[in-house]
Each structure stands twice: as C-alpha cells, then as structure tokens.
Design an enzyme around this catalytic site. Structure first.
Site, PDB file in Angstrom:
ATOM      1  N   ARG A  35       4.756   9.188  35.357  1.00  0.00           N
ATOM      2  CA  ARG A  35       5.332   9.938  34.226  1.00  0.00           C
ATOM      3  C   ARG A  35       6.192   9.036  33.377  1.00  0.00           C
ATOM      4  NH1 ARG A  35       4.569  12.554  30.802  1.00  0.00           N
ATOM      5  NH2 ARG A  35       3.053  13.898  32.090  1.00  0.00           N
ATOM      6  N   LYS A  39      18.833   5.696  13.840  1.00  0.00           N
ATOM      7  CA  LYS A  39      18.658   6.791  14.553  1.00  0.00           C
ATOM      8  C   LYS A  39      17.644   7.066  15.618  1.00  0.00           C
ATOM      9  CE  LYS A  39      20.035   9.131  10.431  1.00  0.00           C
ATOM     10  NZ  LYS A  39      19.698  10.351   9.104  1.00  0.00           N
ATOM     11  N   LYS A  67      28.790   2.415   4.066  1.00  0.00           N
ATOM     12  CA  LYS A  67      28.655   3.821   3.887  1.00  0.00           C
ATOM     13  C   LYS A  67      29.864   4.641   3.277  1.00  0.00           C
ATOM     14  CE  LYS A  67      25.808   5.747   6.798  1.00  0.00           C
ATOM     15  NZ  LYS A  67      24.395   5.885   6.250  1.00  0.00           N
ATOM     16  N   GLU A  85      25.995   2.070   0.049  1.00  0.00           N
ATOM     17  CA  GLU A  85      25.417   3.442   0.044  1.00  0.00           C
ATOM     18  C   GLU A  85      26.273   4.312  -1.053  1.00  0.00           C
ATOM     19  OE1 GLU A  85      24.284   6.708   3.316  1.00  0.00           O
ATOM     20  OE2 GLU A  85      26.409   6.971   2.749  1.00  0.00           O
ATOM     21  N   ASP A 142      21.334   7.682  -1.832  1.00  0.00           N
ATOM     22  CA  ASP A 142      21.203   8.413  -0.665  1.00  0.00           C
ATOM     23  C   ASP A 142      21.001   9.769  -1.124  1.00  0.00           C
ATOM     24  OD1 ASP A 142      21.403   9.134   2.052  1.00  0.00           O
ATOM     25  OD2 ASP A 142      23.615  10.001   1.620  1.00  0.00           O
TER      26      ASP A 142
END
Length: 284
Positions: free
Chosen positions: A99, A134, A166, A196, A217
């Site tokens: 697995r 992410k 950001k 950004e 963005d």
C-alpha cells in the site's frame, strides 16, 4: 532533480510507521514463514509514470531480499494493463509494503499525468508551467519531482528560497513600493523579487517599484493581455489563480511567461495502479 537518500528514507519511514505501526497483523497471521512470491505492478488506466524508484526503495526498506525489476521508467507513457515493475522475494514484506509503495507511485503518476496534459497544450508557445507550494505536507519534494517528470518546472520549494510578495505582505508593509524597497535592502542580490498584483494599478506600482517578476493573480485573458502590454518585457509575467487545463492555452496566448497552477499538486487525481501477486511458494 536530485533527492537525497536520507530525506527519501525519512519520508518512507514515516509512511511505513503510519501504515504498519507495531506490525502488519493480517500478513503475520496469514502468510506462512518462508513464503516467497512474485507480483506485478501494473497500470489500470493510461498515464505518465512517476515514482518507480521510490516504490523500489519502499520494498528495499522492508527487505533487502526483494528484487524490483523495472518494466517502465519514470516519464514513460502507459496504457491500461501495462506492467510497470515486477517484485519478487519474501511474501511478507512485499504484502506489507504494497500500500505504501502504491500510494506513492499512484499520486506521483497522477501529478505527472496532469502536468503532461497541460504542458502538451503549450507546445509552440513561449510559456512555461510551474507548480506552487500547495503540496501534501511532508511530500513536497516528491510531488515537485513528479511535476518535472510531466514536463513542468518548479516554483520556489519553500519560503526560504524565493521572495514572493503577496497581498498580505503588501498590506503589512504599507504598499508595494515599501515592500519591494525592503526586499531590495535586505535580500541577497542574487534573488529576484516577485510581486503579486490583482489590478492594472497594481501592475503599474510593481513596475515603478522595480519588481523582477509580476504575478497577475486571478485576471482574465483580456486583463493579462493589457498587463503584458504595459509591462513590455521590463519584468517577467506570471499568471496564477484558478488556471485549468481548459484555460492554460488562453493565458499563453495572452503573453504569460510563467503559468503557475496549484492544482498540479493540491487536487490531482491519482493514477489507478495495482499490485497483483501471481504465485506463492513456500520455502524449504
């Protein structure tokens, strides 16, 4: 892309500890001592394979007597039914590691397959596809590796190897100009400064501040085209935010140099891959 063995073994050890814990009860109860087996790892759908060498390392981690024979290598395209690798040796460790090995190769192959589908759409354009942060906690290095197998490239690996200012940084710093100025004053000269922005005004502010890369963005094609015209090669243009396989070509046509896609790693479908044991033999 190089991944050190120590880091890889730490990932594998953690995954095995999570799954096996104090012991594989089913295997310990049902598999006779001395049993050996041969099994086939095979694809149940078409895609791009990634992580074969990680799967091999999982089995080796459990038993150095397991022989792992490659039928496909990372980056190969497979169809349903294609054999990826043959595993042979002690049955217990093979069933215990099944697995963990499959989870890794399925996820990495899913990422490589999705990345390849997107990069294939950009052939003939000057744009490149990159991943984001992410990623699955603890698996970033493997997931970013899988992106490269699929033909994509890596954005920064973490907060430590790139400057990306950001929206929240801009608010705390008191504006784009202040944020970029502080970055220039404190960061090594070898690092590019990326900002950004979400509006035309933000593009102009980032240009005025001297940003090296301007990330657009959640802008539509028309807004990206206008931003590219305003920037006029004075900075690299990155597009981010909700980009999909259906829209990526449109952003390339609009003039993006870089297209970052979080969905390459954060919501990808695993490729369907199985291990089928063909024969059990009891050792003498």
């Amino acid at each position: 892309m190089h991944i050190c063995v120590k880091l890889l073994d730490e990932i594998i050890a953690g995954a095995i500890k999570e799954d096996v814990g104090t012991g594989d009860l089913t295997t310990m109860i049902t598999v006779p001592e001395g049993a050996v087996t041969e099994g086939y790892i095979y694809a149940k759908e078409k895609g791009i394979i990634a992580g074969t060498w990680v799967a091999e390392r999982v089995f080796y981690f459990l038993s150095s007597e397991i022989k792992f024979t490659y039928q496909k290598k990372d980056g190969d395209r497979v169809n349903r039914g294609d054999v990826i690798a043959v595993v042979a040796g002690p049955a217990g460790p093979i069933l215990t590691g099944e697995r963990v090995a499959l989870n890794i190769i399925q996820r990495l192959s899913g990422i490589a397959t999705q990345t390849a589908a997107i990069t294939d759409k950009l052939k003939g354009f000057g744009s490149i596809v990159v991943d984001t942060r992410k990623t699955t906690p603890g698996l970033r290095v493997l997931e970013k590796y899988a992106v490269t197998v699929g033909g994509g490239r890596n954005h920064r690996f973490g907060l430590y190897d790139g400057i990306l200012i950001k929206d929240n940084h801009i608010k705390v710093a008191g504006g784009i100009a202040n944020a970029v100025a502080m970055a220039r004053a404190k960061a090594p000269h070898t690092l590019k400064v990326e900002v950004e922005v979400e509006t035309r005004e933000g593009v102009l502010e980032a240009l005025e501040a001297g940003a090296d890369i301007i990330m657009l963005d959640n802008m539509d094609f028309e807004a990206v085209s206008e931003a590219v015209r305003l920037i006029n090669r004075r900075a690299q243009v990155e597009v981010s935010g909700g980009v999909t396989e259906d829209t990526v070509e449109g952003y390339a046509r609009a003039g993006a140099d870089i297209i970052s896609i979080g969905a390459l790693t954060n919501s990808v479908k695993a490729l369907d891959i199985s291990l089928d044991v063909k024969e059990i033999k009891i050792g003498s």
